[in-house]
Write an enzyme that holds these catalytic residues in place. Structure first.
Site, PDB file in Angstrom:
ATOM      1  N   ARG A 118     -18.981 -71.330   4.467  1.00 24.77           N
ATOM      2  CA  ARG A 118     -18.721 -70.077   5.210  1.00 24.77           C
ATOM      3  C   ARG A 118     -19.811 -69.014   5.025  1.00 24.77           C
ATOM      4  O   ARG A 118     -19.592 -67.841   5.270  1.00 24.77           O
ATOM      5  CB  ARG A 118     -17.361 -69.481   4.859  1.00 24.77           C
ATOM      6  CG  ARG A 118     -16.206 -70.388   5.219  1.00 24.77           C
ATOM      7  CD  ARG A 118     -14.919 -69.612   5.348  1.00 24.77           C
ATOM      8  NE  ARG A 118     -13.830 -70.499   5.640  1.00 24.77           N
ATOM      9  CZ  ARG A 118     -13.035 -71.034   4.724  1.00 24.77           C
ATOM     10  NH1 ARG A 118     -13.223 -70.739   3.445  1.00 24.77           N
ATOM     11  NH2 ARG A 118     -12.075 -71.847   5.077  1.00 24.77           N
ATOM     12  N   LYS A 140     -31.069 -64.369  14.485  1.00 27.00           N
ATOM     13  CA  LYS A 140     -30.569 -65.404  15.402  1.00 27.00           C
ATOM     14  C   LYS A 140     -30.838 -66.759  14.782  1.00 27.00           C
ATOM     15  O   LYS A 140     -31.974 -67.057  14.405  1.00 27.00           O
ATOM     16  CB  LYS A 140     -31.277 -65.316  16.761  1.00 27.00           C
ATOM     17  CG  LYS A 140     -30.697 -64.269  17.679  1.00 27.00           C
ATOM     18  CD  LYS A 140     -31.272 -64.411  19.080  1.00 27.00           C
ATOM     19  CE  LYS A 140     -30.711 -63.369  20.016  1.00 27.00           C
ATOM     20  NZ  LYS A 140     -31.353 -63.422  21.344  1.00 27.00           N
ATOM     21  N   GLU A 182     -45.406 -64.047  22.175  1.00 23.41           N
ATOM     22  CA  GLU A 182     -44.345 -63.134  21.715  1.00 23.41           C
ATOM     23  C   GLU A 182     -44.939 -61.773  21.345  1.00 23.41           C
ATOM     24  O   GLU A 182     -44.299 -60.742  21.530  1.00 23.41           O
ATOM     25  CB  GLU A 182     -43.586 -63.728  20.520  1.00 23.41           C
ATOM     26  CG  GLU A 182     -42.898 -65.076  20.781  1.00 23.41           C
ATOM     27  CD  GLU A 182     -41.591 -64.984  21.586  1.00 23.41           C
ATOM     28  OE1 GLU A 182     -41.175 -63.861  21.947  1.00 23.41           O
ATOM     29  OE2 GLU A 182     -41.006 -66.051  21.868  1.00 23.41           O
ATOM     30  N   LYS A 224     -39.506 -55.278  16.800  1.00 21.85           N
ATOM     31  CA  LYS A 224     -38.315 -56.142  16.781  1.00 21.85           C
ATOM     32  C   LYS A 224     -37.220 -55.503  15.921  1.00 21.85           C
ATOM     33  O   LYS A 224     -36.044 -55.494  16.298  1.00 21.85           O
ATOM     34  CB  LYS A 224     -38.658 -57.549  16.274  1.00 21.85           C
ATOM     35  CG  LYS A 224     -37.406 -58.406  16.211  1.00 21.85           C
ATOM     36  CD  LYS A 224     -37.572 -59.819  16.651  1.00 21.85           C
ATOM     37  CE  LYS A 224     -36.195 -60.453  16.853  1.00 21.85           C
ATOM     38  NZ  LYS A 224     -36.216 -61.865  17.057  1.00 21.85           N
ATOM     39  N   GLU A 234     -26.725 -58.384  20.429  1.00 21.44           N
ATOM     40  CA  GLU A 234     -27.160 -58.499  21.827  1.00 21.44           C
ATOM     41  C   GLU A 234     -26.049 -58.206  22.828  1.00 21.44           C
ATOM     42  O   GLU A 234     -25.765 -58.997  23.723  1.00 21.44           O
ATOM     43  CB  GLU A 234     -27.764 -59.887  22.088  1.00 21.44           C
ATOM     44  CG  GLU A 234     -28.660 -59.908  23.315  1.00 21.44           C
ATOM     45  CD  GLU A 234     -29.430 -61.204  23.473  1.00 21.44           C
ATOM     46  OE1 GLU A 234     -30.177 -61.579  22.557  1.00 21.44           O
ATOM     47  OE2 GLU A 234     -29.268 -61.833  24.519  1.00 21.44           O
ATOM     48  N   ARG A 238     -30.710 -55.473  23.081  1.00 21.18           N
ATOM     49  CA  ARG A 238     -31.499 -56.528  22.440  1.00 21.18           C
ATOM     50  C   ARG A 238     -32.016 -57.543  23.455  1.00 21.18           C
ATOM     51  O   ARG A 238     -33.027 -58.203  23.222  1.00 21.18           O
ATOM     52  CB  ARG A 238     -30.660 -57.223  21.356  1.00 21.18           C
ATOM     53  CG  ARG A 238     -31.459 -58.313  20.644  1.00 21.18           C
ATOM     54  CD  ARG A 238     -30.760 -58.866  19.424  1.00 21.18           C
ATOM     55  NE  ARG A 238     -31.560 -59.930  18.833  1.00 21.18           N
ATOM     56  CZ  ARG A 238     -31.427 -60.383  17.607  1.00 21.18           C
ATOM     57  NH1 ARG A 238     -30.519 -59.857  16.813  1.00 21.18           N
ATOM     58  NH2 ARG A 238     -32.201 -61.347  17.158  1.00 21.18           N
ATOM     59  N   ASN A 242     -35.696 -60.860  25.348  1.00 25.30           N
ATOM     60  CA  ASN A 242     -35.717 -62.138  26.062  1.00 25.30           C
ATOM     61  C   ASN A 242     -36.644 -62.111  27.274  1.00 25.30           C
ATOM     62  O   ASN A 242     -36.598 -63.025  28.098  1.00 25.30           O
ATOM     63  CB  ASN A 242     -34.297 -62.509  26.527  1.00 25.30           C
ATOM     64  CG  ASN A 242     -33.377 -62.725  25.341  1.00 25.30           C
ATOM     65  OD1 ASN A 242     -33.805 -63.220  24.309  1.00 25.30           O
ATOM     66  ND2 ASN A 242     -32.120 -62.335  25.480  1.00 25.30           N
ATOM     67  N   HIS A 245     -38.049 -65.258  28.757  1.00 27.15           N
ATOM     68  CA  HIS A 245     -37.327 -66.390  28.168  1.00 27.15           C
ATOM     69  C   HIS A 245     -36.362 -67.081  29.133  1.00 27.15           C
ATOM     70  O   HIS A 245     -36.031 -68.232  28.928  1.00 27.15           O
ATOM     71  CB  HIS A 245     -36.569 -65.939  26.910  1.00 27.15           C
ATOM     72  CG  HIS A 245     -37.475 -65.718  25.725  1.00 27.15           C
ATOM     73  ND1 HIS A 245     -38.451 -64.750  25.718  1.00 27.15           N
ATOM     74  CD2 HIS A 245     -37.553 -66.340  24.514  1.00 27.15           C
ATOM     75  CE1 HIS A 245     -39.094 -64.780  24.551  1.00 27.15           C
ATOM     76  NE2 HIS A 245     -38.559 -65.730  23.801  1.00 27.15           N
ATOM     77  N   HIS A 249     -37.076 -70.760  29.010  1.00 23.96           N
ATOM     78  CA  HIS A 249     -36.130 -71.754  28.481  1.00 23.96           C
ATOM     79  C   HIS A 249     -35.831 -72.830  29.516  1.00 23.96           C
ATOM     80  O   HIS A 249     -35.701 -74.012  29.181  1.00 23.96           O
ATOM     81  CB  HIS A 249     -34.816 -71.080  28.064  1.00 23.96           C
ATOM     82  CG  HIS A 249     -34.893 -70.420  26.721  1.00 23.96           C
ATOM     83  ND1 HIS A 249     -33.922 -69.558  26.262  1.00 23.96           N
ATOM     84  CD2 HIS A 249     -35.817 -70.491  25.736  1.00 23.96           C
ATOM     85  CE1 HIS A 249     -34.258 -69.128  25.048  1.00 23.96           C
ATOM     86  NE2 HIS A 249     -35.396 -69.674  24.712  1.00 23.96           N
ATOM     87  N   HIS A 262     -42.977 -73.592  22.829  1.00 25.46           N
ATOM     88  CA  HIS A 262     -42.085 -72.487  23.222  1.00 25.46           C
ATOM     89  C   HIS A 262     -42.891 -71.272  23.702  1.00 25.46           C
ATOM     90  O   HIS A 262     -42.611 -70.700  24.769  1.00 25.46           O
ATOM     91  CB  HIS A 262     -41.180 -72.112  22.045  1.00 25.46           C
ATOM     92  CG  HIS A 262     -40.337 -70.908  22.322  1.00 25.46           C
ATOM     93  ND1 HIS A 262     -39.341 -70.902  23.269  1.00 25.46           N
ATOM     94  CD2 HIS A 262     -40.359 -69.647  21.798  1.00 25.46           C
ATOM     95  CE1 HIS A 262     -38.787 -69.705  23.308  1.00 25.46           C
ATOM     96  NE2 HIS A 262     -39.384 -68.922  22.428  1.00 25.46           N
TER      97      HIS A 262
HETATM   98  N1  GLY Z   1     -35.895 -63.928  20.173  1.00 25.01           N
HETATM   99  C1  GLY Z   1     -35.102 -62.928  20.775  1.00 25.01           C
HETATM  100  C2  GLY Z   1     -34.187 -62.238  19.803  1.00 25.01           C
HETATM  101  O1  GLY Z   1     -34.295 -62.441  18.611  1.00 25.01           O
HETATM  102  O2  GLY Z   1     -33.316 -61.502  20.205  1.00 25.01           O
END
Ligand code: GLY
Length: 355
Positions: A118, A140, A182, A224, A234, A238, A242, A245, A249, A262
């Protein structure tokens, strides 16, 4: 030693980020952080052979768990194998998981830390540019599913992120450059003067001059941290992280994570998002051109390999940014300002995909 940055989160939680040069070779910092609890370090062969020693300084009592190198190992199967080993080694709830590696190691080890018994403590030691400026920061964690990237995961913050920009000097060119996608992203979404600096300093960045490396990593982490602190899970803001992305993606999924790195997919995605913004009259031609130019200047791709339009659209529909059936894009208005929108003309989206 004081952290370079502290990411302040709700309920008094923090994530401390140390940025410097030589941390992994010099035992000093790791020794001052020395952990008295058992450490399970997760890494891969290549990274462990280069930097595994840092774990010896970090904790007297540790095991090294190695996973394969590559996006295909960010899987439920690898996750399950790592958990098997933690159980075999009898790690308990006092365990500290240390992720030593790039994005694959960091995302998978983070998800292991979030779920093992947990949740256990987590330290990220990112060893690629992409991981240092993005994936190791902000909590994330995830593994991929055949239905899409990062579909299984959790928000789970590392208590410490230890960044050594010295490791960037020995990365293969392609891996270094993909991380720059990035870095460029932060300029577009947040900071026009950082974008301008990146336009003016391609030479020193590509030559990997130590001061330039430290500057781009620190500024990216600052941006960031500011964005994540304002919206950790998010709910809204946040999502600007993206940028590039949603297209990226989908391209990665449709090329089966094999053809492009990526960061290369994000680079193409940023150019596609700018193209869509231009068609939507959200940004002017100069803004879209500056984004395409900077991507080219850093040797990043600006065009997708041939992928079927229908499949890309289907793939985007699976994106985690789809809310109540609506696909949302982060689109530039100007350098430094983006909008998150689900209001776009389908014809414009198709024209972007066609072009
Ligand atoms: N890579 C995007 C984020 O961490 O929100």
């Amino acid at each position: 030693m004081k952290p370079t940055l502290t990411l302040d989160l709700a309920d008094g939680r923090t994530s401390e980020i140390y940025i410097g040069s030589g941390y992994l070779q010099s035992p000093e910092l790791a020794s001052t952080m020395a952990l008295t609890t058992r450490v399970a370090a997760i890494s891969n062969d290549r990274v462990a052979s280069l930097y595994g020693e840092v774990i010896d300084h970090l904790a007297a009592d540790h095991e090294m768990i190695l996973i394969g190198d590559g996006e295909q190992y960010k899987s439920i199967q690898t996750y399950s194998e790592v958990i098997d080993q933690l159980i075999e080694f009898r790690f308990n709830r006092d365990t500290v998981i240390v992720a030593l590696g790039g994005g694959v190691v960091g995302d998978l080890a983070g998800f292991v830390a979030a779920t093992y018994q947990r949740g256990v403590r987590l330290i990220q030691i990112p060893t690629t540019l992409l991981a240092q400026v993005d994936s190791a920061i902000g909590g994330k964690t995830a593994v991929n599913h055949k239905g899409g990237k990062n579909l299984i995961g959790a928000f789970y913050q590392p208590e410490t992120v230890l960044i050594d920009t010295n490791v960037l000097t020995s990365l293969p060119d392609e891996i270094f450059v993909e991380g720059l996608a990035e870095v460029i992203k932060y300029g577009v979404i947040y900071d026009p003067s950082f974008f301008e600096w990146l336009e003016d300093n391609t030479h020193s960045v590509l030559a990997r001059e130590p001061d330039s490396l430290e500057f781009i990593v620190r500024r990216s982490c600052e941006i960031k941290a500011e964005v994540v602190a304002s919206d950790e899970r998010e709910r809204n803001r946040r999502a600007i992280l993206n940028f590039g992305h949603t297209f990226g993606h989908a391209i990665e999924a449709e090329t089966r994570y094999g053809e492009l790195l990526h960061g290369q997919a994000v680079s193409i995605g940023m150019v596609m998002a700018s193209d869509l913004a231009l068609r939507e009259n959200l940004c002017d031609a100069r803004t879209a051109q500056r984004i395409r130019n900077i991507v080219n200047a850093y040797g990043l791709p600006d065009k997708a390999p041939h992928v079927d339009k229908g499949r890309l659209l289907a793939s985007m529909a699976m994106d985690k940014k789809v809310i109540q059936g609506e696909l949302r894009f982060v689109l530039p208005k100007s350098i430094g300002t983006v909008v998150l929108t689900s209001e776009f003309d389908q014809k414009n989206l198709e024209a972007t995909l066609d072009s």
